[in-house]
Design a protein around this motif. Structure first.
Motif: not given
Length: 764
Positions: A120-141
């Motif tokens: 998931y990614a966080r979306t903010y009222w000012n248009g900013a979008i930040k991906r989950n900081q622990r996205a690396h834990l979902l590596a498929q390889d």
């Protein structure tokens, strides 16, 4: 029976509900049902649900007669679910484009796991979008496609949420999973499901856009005693462990999660009332001592010290230590601020002393894109200067984090260094495609050359005052920077008029053409061939360069195309060069396959964009100034403008690119796929649009722009080489023409045109 059941609990979200439901119903995957649970919402949410259900049979609405809270509303939806997998979506969040297809594909390729975890990614009222900081834990390889949690226990470190997972419904029933009431209802569901599943899979793709509301949307950011609910939720987690002896190995990891969660509640000032903090600490300490596993090893450092204080129930010591730590951090920040201020004062003194020294008539300082690279018009002028005026020393200003990208042999100074301030104080010539910092003083006798870095489609300069949502610019400061300009380079009459109006200052317009475009007019078949070989492009492949532009109304990068799907639809004979950080949120396994086959190539970091232009058969862009440069090659351009109404309203534009395009236009991915697949991208209507566009915007780009700039600015010549009319210019051979020439042994069209123009007429 549908493949997926989406449970959407609804309460007081009438402002967001349309967007949530549209994001689900607009998915390309249709094998799903939506179970929307109206939790006795006091606003118009229930009526909105009924309207959607009337229009789409995939939506079923449950109206609860009393408000039961998020967890029990989910239970009501869960009881009605018929799908093979159950997903939960909060009613103010949205699904990303193509999310359900990606989820279904991953479920199938991993053999129907009990849980699929996606990102998931966080979306903010000012248009900013930040991906989950622990996205690396979902590596498929990282190992097998599906696995038990014991193989990847770090997945417990993901945020304790239920809506980033798809759960096999028979697994949920077998495990007896339900949601408890309370604030922290996700914790027992998440932990108990993850430790119980025998097969888990991951999907390294952003599927949910998690809305961060500016006001009142997150109960966890409300100061209240309701945060004491966390104790009941962890009691349920450990009751579950007590009832399942076979899961006892997870007691230690879940004890750590519990302790960290308690400490987080204590450390966040927006959660507990001040008069409740001591009580919360003592209850947390009691849980710690009661559930401490045998042989548990505390973490090291400051975190471990807090564990120790909890174990000893040392609240006074904890608050004292926290106060000391805050004072220490404040002192360190203050000291660092003082050091930085001292450095700035020292640099200011140095710069002022250098301003009193004579100008160096043979020194030119160059900068491009806020000193990030050696590129664009300044780089092309640098090259011509080396040839036409080698006595002038050329120095580039480069940011400290970009010096490793400076080409060999280029002299540079680090931005902000002593050498930098000395150079900008002493140099006779300052060349930039943006502006030098406000602190740079325009000296008498200095020459500031503003090259710009594109033909303006979007509004620029003072025109941006009419579009305040697109900028935070201080226009008075902007004009003071413009007052330093002596010359302003223009690539066409259209730009000249815009620059003079939006930057009202006393500069001289140089209608020379853009120096960076000389490479697109003078290139040979050998350069086209070399550019494709450098990128490893397959012989005979049709290559499209995709270059999206930045959106001011979106602070983060949001992919506008599913390029994996586009590549697969266009087939193996098409290669997509992608310039821009498209791969955010993509499926690495699909990308790896397409990249290994040479069908998608990431060229975001390629240092010379003109080489990419030469290597490609056509350009796909939206509102980027790349279109104005690319048409100098007389090759096809396709406009993909899916958000034109929004972009033009927020940023403002000088003309309607849908009505006056440089080629074919698409406003949906399906339309773009049809244009590229059918050949419409290079058909006669597209070619006619391109010719109209070229006549309007390629006035001066005849391959001699850099020479004109150097002769006028650095050598002081008033009489410059005349511009070759558009109809008399040759063209750089296309990749297809190069292949034909290689087979026939003929000279390239561009080379032939130039030779015929330069050779004297034959005499008898």
């Amino acid at each position: 029976m549908p493949k997926l059941s989406l449970v959407v609990p609804v309460y007081n979200v009438q402002g967001y509900l349309h967007e949530c439901l549209d994001s689900v119903l607009g998915q390309d995957c249709t094998d799903f049902e939506v179970i929307a649970v109206d939790d006795c919402s006091p606003d118009g949410s229930g009526a909105i649900l009924d309207e959607y259900a009337e229009r789409d049979a995939r939506i079923r609405v449950i109206h609860l007669t009393e408000n039961v809270g998020l967890g029990r509303a989910r239970n009501a939806g869960l009881e009605s679910a018929r799908g093979d997998y159950v997903l939960f979506l909060d009613s103010d969040d949205t699904l990303s484009e193509g999310a359900l297809t990606a989820i279904c594909d991953r479920i199938e390729t991993t053999g129907n796991p009990e849980i699929l975890v996606y990102d998931y990614a966080r979306t903010y009222w000012n248009g900013a979008i930040k991906r989950n900081q622990r996205a690396h834990l979902l590596a498929q390889d990282a190992g097998p496609a599906a696995f038990p949690l014991a193989d990847r226990p770090e997945l417990l470190d993901l945020l304790q949420i239920v809506w980033n997972k798809a759960y096999r419904r028979d697994f949920v029933e077998r495990a007896g999973l339900t949601f408890p009431p309370g604030y922290y209802e996700d914790a027992p569901w998440t932990f108990c499901s993850m430790i119980s599943a025998e097969r888990i899979a991951v999907l390294d793709r952003v599927c949910v856009l998690y809305r961060q509301r500016r006001e009142g949307g997150n109960i966890l950011k409300t100061v209240s005693r309701k945060h004491f609910d966390v104790f009941d939720q962890y009691r349920r987690v450990f009751d579950y462990l007590d009832a399942h002896e076979e899961l006892s190995r997870w007691r230690g990891p879940l004890f750590r999660k519990m302790t960290d969660h308690y400490l987080t509640v204590l450390e966040r000032p927006e959660r507990l009332p001040q008069n409740a903090r001591a009580e919360f600490f003592h209850r947390a300490s009691a849980d710690y001592r009661a559930r401490l596993p045998q042989g548990f090893q505390r973490p090291g450092g400051g975190r471990g010290h807090k564990y120790r204080l909890l174990e000893r129930d040392a609240y006074t010591t904890m608050t004292g230590a926290t106060r000391v730590l805050r004072l220490r951090q404040k002192a360190v920040k203050s000291a660092r601020r003082g050091v930085n201020q001292s450095k700035r004062r020292a640099m200011g003194l140095l710069y002022r002393s250098q301003l009193r020294r004579p100008l160096d008539a043979n020194l030119a300082v160059f900068s491009a894109y806020w000193s990030r690279s050696v590129a664009c018009n300044p780089a092309a002028i640098d090259g011509a200067l080396a040839s036409l005026a080698p006595h002038i020393r050329r120095v580039w200003a480069i940011r400290a984090d970009a010096v490793d990208q400076v080409p060999a042999g280029v002299e540079y100074v680090r931005l902000g260094s002593k050498e930098y301030w000395t150079a900008v104080a002493r140099a006779k010539y300052l060349v930039n495609n943006v502006n030098f910092p406000d602190g740079v003083v325009k000296r008498k006798g200095q020459v500031h050359l503003q090259t710009h870095h594109g033909t303006p489609l979007k509004t620029m300069g003072l025109d941006q005052q009419n579009y305040p949502a697109s900028t935070s610019m201080k226009f008075g400061a902007l004009l003071r920077r413009c007052d330093r300009w002596d010359f302003s380079v223009s690539s066409n009459r259209f730009s000249t008029a815009v620059w003079e109006r939006v930057y009202p200052a006393s500069f001289t317009a140089l209608e020379t053409g853009y120096p960076r475009n000389d490479a697109l007019v003078n290139a040979t078949a050998d350069e086209v061939r070399a550019a494709r070989e450098e990128l490893g492009l397959a012989e005979g492949s049709t290559v499209f360069l995709y270059m999206p532009t930045h959106r001011e109304y979106q602070r983060g990068f949001v992919p506008r195309l599913d390029l994996e799907r586009l590549a697969e639809r266009l087939g193996p004979d098409v290669t997509l060069l992608v310039r821009g950080h498209y791969f955010y949120g993509s499926d690495p396994s699909r990308l790896a396959r397409l990249q290994s086959a040479g069908r998608i190539v990431d060229v975001s970091e390629h240092p010379v964009v003109e080489r990419l232009y030469l290597a490609s058969d056509g350009l796909i862009t939206d509102y980027s100034s790349a279109m104005f440069d690319y048409v100098n090659l007389d090759r096809p351009v396709v406009i993909f403008a899916d958000d034109w109404d929004t972009y033009s309203a927020v940023r403002g534009t000088y003309f309607d690119v849908l009505r006056e395009p440089p080629g074919a236009v698409a406003t949906t991915q399906e339309e773009l796929t049809r244009i590229l697949g059918s050949g419409a991208w290079r058909a006669e209507p597209a070619a006619e649009a391109r010719q109209r566009f070229r006549r309007r915007f390629c006035d001066f780009d005849d391959g001699h722009a850099a020479e004109r700039v150097v002769r006028r600015v650095f050598l002081g010549e008033e009489s410059l080489p005349p511009v070759i009319p558009l109809d008399e210019r040759g063209h750089v051979p296309t990749p297809a023409e190069v292949r034909a020439l290689d087979g026939a042994g003929e000279p390239a069209p561009r080379a032939r045109a130039v030779r015929e123009a330069e050779e004297p007429a034959a005499t008898s």
